[in-house]
Write an enzyme that holds these catalytic residues in place. Structure first.
Site, mmCIF file in Angstrom:
data_model
loop_
_atom_site.group_PDB
_atom_site.id
_atom_site.type_symbol
_atom_site.label_atom_id
_atom_site.label_comp_id
_atom_site.label_asym_id
_atom_site.label_seq_id
_atom_site.Cartn_x
_atom_site.Cartn_y
_atom_site.Cartn_z
ATOM 1 N N SER A 9 0.535 -1.002 -2.500
ATOM 2 C CA SER A 9 1.869 -0.751 -2.212
ATOM 3 C C SER A 9 2.273 0.442 -1.513
ATOM 4 O O SER A 9 2.124 1.453 -2.111
ATOM 5 C CB SER A 9 2.721 -1.079 -3.375
ATOM 6 O OG SER A 9 4.274 -0.534 -2.921
ATOM 7 N N HIS A 34 1.082 -4.385 0.918
ATOM 8 C CA HIS A 34 2.201 -4.384 0.339
ATOM 9 C C HIS A 34 3.437 -3.907 0.686
ATOM 10 O O HIS A 34 3.280 -2.508 0.574
ATOM 11 C CB HIS A 34 2.076 -4.691 -0.964
ATOM 12 C CG HIS A 34 3.420 -4.987 -2.016
ATOM 13 N ND1 HIS A 34 3.431 -6.688 -2.186
ATOM 14 C CD2 HIS A 34 4.381 -4.710 -2.585
ATOM 15 C CE1 HIS A 34 4.616 -6.662 -2.908
ATOM 16 N NE2 HIS A 34 5.016 -5.656 -3.073
ATOM 17 N N ASP A 36 7.388 -2.761 0.194
ATOM 18 C CA ASP A 36 8.545 -3.096 -0.512
ATOM 19 C C ASP A 36 9.957 -2.682 0.158
ATOM 20 O O ASP A 36 10.063 -1.411 0.472
ATOM 21 C CB ASP A 36 8.368 -2.130 -1.869
ATOM 22 C CG ASP A 36 7.332 -2.766 -2.698
ATOM 23 O OD1 ASP A 36 7.289 -3.856 -3.128
ATOM 24 O OD2 ASP A 36 6.641 -1.980 -3.285
ATOM 25 N N MET A 38 14.020 -2.525 0.074
ATOM 26 C CA MET A 38 15.045 -2.338 -0.778
ATOM 27 C C MET A 38 16.166 -1.994 -0.365
ATOM 28 O O MET A 38 16.310 -1.045 0.923
ATOM 29 C CB MET A 38 14.601 -1.343 -2.085
ATOM 30 C CG MET A 38 13.054 -1.712 -2.476
ATOM 31 S SD MET A 38 12.984 -0.279 -3.815
ATOM 32 C CE MET A 38 11.352 -0.679 -4.250
ATOM 33 N N HIS A 67 7.747 -7.642 0.571
ATOM 34 C CA HIS A 67 8.516 -7.998 -0.616
ATOM 35 C C HIS A 67 9.966 -7.577 -0.552
ATOM 36 O O HIS A 67 10.243 -6.484 -0.659
ATOM 37 C CB HIS A 67 7.722 -7.221 -1.870
ATOM 38 C CG HIS A 67 8.352 -7.440 -3.098
ATOM 39 N ND1 HIS A 67 8.330 -6.905 -4.373
ATOM 40 C CD2 HIS A 67 9.616 -8.370 -3.572
ATOM 41 C CE1 HIS A 67 9.058 -7.068 -5.298
ATOM 42 N NE2 HIS A 67 9.759 -8.106 -4.869
ATOM 43 N N MET A 69 13.548 -6.960 -1.464
ATOM 44 C CA MET A 69 14.509 -6.862 -2.717
ATOM 45 C C MET A 69 15.735 -6.592 -2.120
ATOM 46 O O MET A 69 16.255 -5.250 -2.069
ATOM 47 C CB MET A 69 13.961 -5.763 -3.710
ATOM 48 C CG MET A 69 12.522 -6.011 -4.476
ATOM 49 S SD MET A 69 11.701 -4.707 -5.059
ATOM 50 C CE MET A 69 10.465 -4.355 -3.690
ATOM 51 N N MET A 138 6.790 -10.523 -11.182
ATOM 52 C CA MET A 138 7.064 -9.162 -11.401
ATOM 53 C C MET A 138 6.909 -8.532 -12.831
ATOM 54 O O MET A 138 7.434 -9.114 -13.721
ATOM 55 C CB MET A 138 8.435 -8.703 -11.008
ATOM 56 C CG MET A 138 8.787 -8.854 -9.620
ATOM 57 S SD MET A 138 8.014 -7.720 -8.623
ATOM 58 C CE MET A 138 8.430 -6.048 -9.233
ATOM 59 N N GLY A 143 12.401 -2.050 -8.195
ATOM 60 C CA GLY A 143 13.219 -1.153 -7.833
ATOM 61 C C GLY A 143 12.518 0.368 -7.673
ATOM 62 O O GLY A 143 12.768 1.199 -6.617
ATOM 63 N N PHE A 144 11.401 0.582 -8.418
ATOM 64 C CA PHE A 144 10.779 1.830 -8.430
ATOM 65 C C PHE A 144 9.109 1.404 -8.624
ATOM 66 O O PHE A 144 8.971 0.584 -9.707
ATOM 67 C CB PHE A 144 11.280 2.846 -9.424
ATOM 68 C CG PHE A 144 12.842 2.995 -9.141
ATOM 69 C CD1 PHE A 144 13.054 3.930 -8.183
ATOM 70 C CD2 PHE A 144 13.613 2.234 -9.837
ATOM 71 C CE1 PHE A 144 14.402 4.412 -8.055
ATOM 72 C CE2 PHE A 144 14.874 2.378 -9.361
ATOM 73 C CZ PHE A 144 15.540 3.514 -8.520
ATOM 74 N N GLY A 145 8.214 2.433 -8.149
ATOM 75 C CA GLY A 145 6.970 2.436 -8.487
ATOM 76 C C GLY A 145 6.765 3.276 -9.886
ATOM 77 O O GLY A 145 7.675 3.833 -10.290
ATOM 78 N N GLY A 146 5.596 3.414 -10.224
ATOM 79 C CA GLY A 146 5.243 4.121 -11.421
ATOM 80 C C GLY A 146 5.839 3.741 -12.578
ATOM 81 O O GLY A 146 5.664 4.445 -13.498
ATOM 82 N N ASP A 176 3.093 -7.902 -9.602
ATOM 83 C CA ASP A 176 3.371 -6.741 -8.900
ATOM 84 C C ASP A 176 4.020 -5.628 -10.044
ATOM 85 O O ASP A 176 5.198 -6.390 -10.888
ATOM 86 C CB ASP A 176 4.453 -7.089 -7.867
ATOM 87 C CG ASP A 176 4.578 -5.744 -6.899
ATOM 88 O OD1 ASP A 176 4.467 -4.781 -7.418
ATOM 89 O OD2 ASP A 176 5.990 -6.098 -6.233
ATOM 90 N N GLY A 177 3.522 -4.586 -10.300
ATOM 91 C CA GLY A 177 4.048 -3.751 -11.348
ATOM 92 C C GLY A 177 3.416 -3.424 -12.282
ATOM 93 O O GLY A 177 2.975 -3.845 -13.030
ATOM 94 N N GLY A 178 3.133 -2.037 -12.334
ATOM 95 C CA GLY A 178 2.206 -1.366 -13.569
ATOM 96 C C GLY A 178 0.860 -1.629 -13.491
ATOM 97 O O GLY A 178 0.062 -1.558 -14.543
ATOM 98 N N GLY A 196 0.452 0.478 -6.438
ATOM 99 C CA GLY A 196 1.173 1.465 -5.715
ATOM 100 C C GLY A 196 0.666 2.689 -6.317
ATOM 101 O O GLY A 196 -0.467 3.283 -5.832
ATOM 102 N N SER A 197 0.990 3.096 -7.465
ATOM 103 C CA SER A 197 0.674 4.578 -8.056
ATOM 104 C C SER A 197 -0.828 4.671 -8.468
ATOM 105 O O SER A 197 -1.317 5.587 -8.185
ATOM 106 C CB SER A 197 1.550 5.011 -9.172
ATOM 107 O OG SER A 197 1.791 3.776 -10.166
#
Ligand code: DX5
Ligand code: ZN
Length: 215
Positions: A9, A34, A36, A38, A67, A69, A138, A143-146, A176-178, A196-197
């Protein structure tokens, strides 16, 4: 598939050199990019729109996994198609007519995807599965990475697999996420991992290689 596809991402990239970052993750083995998007309404954060997508389209031929959002994504489908999206994923909560939007995406030769917030039941997606090429689960609040991976979302992947078998339609399942090396191993029933992170905070090649391994 015995390896995951990995879609870094770019939300976690250094935006001051976005083109170079994309070239670097491609060299490091990324399968997709990817993106994102928003709008500050559907989620409490703002990122980029179609002009940025169009501009980075010049630096890579990797599939763009966009993606959205954003509320009422139907307003922007044409823009993202023209900008060069390959997969275009909408949130089931963001529109009154997911079916129409998915059809509109597919009719333009782009692969339609659908996704949901962690609080939405996966069964809300079932009516739309035949219209999709991709389903995104998800594992954080969008809304946010990390953020930290929500293990309680994993059950949705199995339920989705079962439903796809039942109806005889299989779309790629993306998470997607974490995502990191540990949480990736919990997603063995999925096909594509977004990260992402985890990717951007270390050596890109090492991170992507670690994520690709299944089991
Ligand atoms: C969250 C985004 C994710 C995010 C993932 O709203 O959809 O794609 O960038 O970031 P990490 O991998 O850091 O959780
Ligand atoms: Zn995303």
């Amino acid at each position: 598939m015995n390896k995951f596809l990995v879609a870094p991402s770019i939300l976690s990239a250094d935006f001051s050199k976005l083109g170079d970052e994309i070239i670097a993750i491609e060299k490091a083995g990324a399968d997709w990019i990817h993106i994102d998007v928003m709008d500050g309404h559907f989620v409490p954060n703002l990122t980029f729109g179609a002009p940025v997508v169009q501009s980075i389209r010049k630096v890579t031929n990797l599939p763009f996994d966009v993606h959205l959002m954003i509320d009422q994504p139907e307003r922007y489908v044409d823009d993202f198609v023209q900008a060069g999206a390959d997969y275009l994923t909408i949130h089931v909560e963001a529109t009154k007519a997911p079916e129409d939007v998915l059809r509109k995406i597919g009719q333009q030769g782009v692969k339609p995807g659908i996704t949901l917030r962690p609080g939405t039941a996966v069964s809300e997606l079932f009516p739309f599965l035949p219209l999709t090429d991709l389903v995104l689960i998800m594992t954080v609040e969008p809304g946010f990475g990390g953020q930290s991976f929500m293990k309680d979302q994993l059950e949705k992947i199995s339920l989705l697999r079962k439903e796809m078998e039942r109806i005889g339609h299989s779309s790629l399942i993306e998470v997607d996420g974490g995502i990191n090396q540990e949480t990736a191993s919990l997603c063995y029933e999925a096909d594509v991992l977004v990260a992402g992170s985890f990717v951007f905070k270390q050596d890109y090649q090492t991170a992507i290689h670690q994520l690709k391994q299944k089991g």
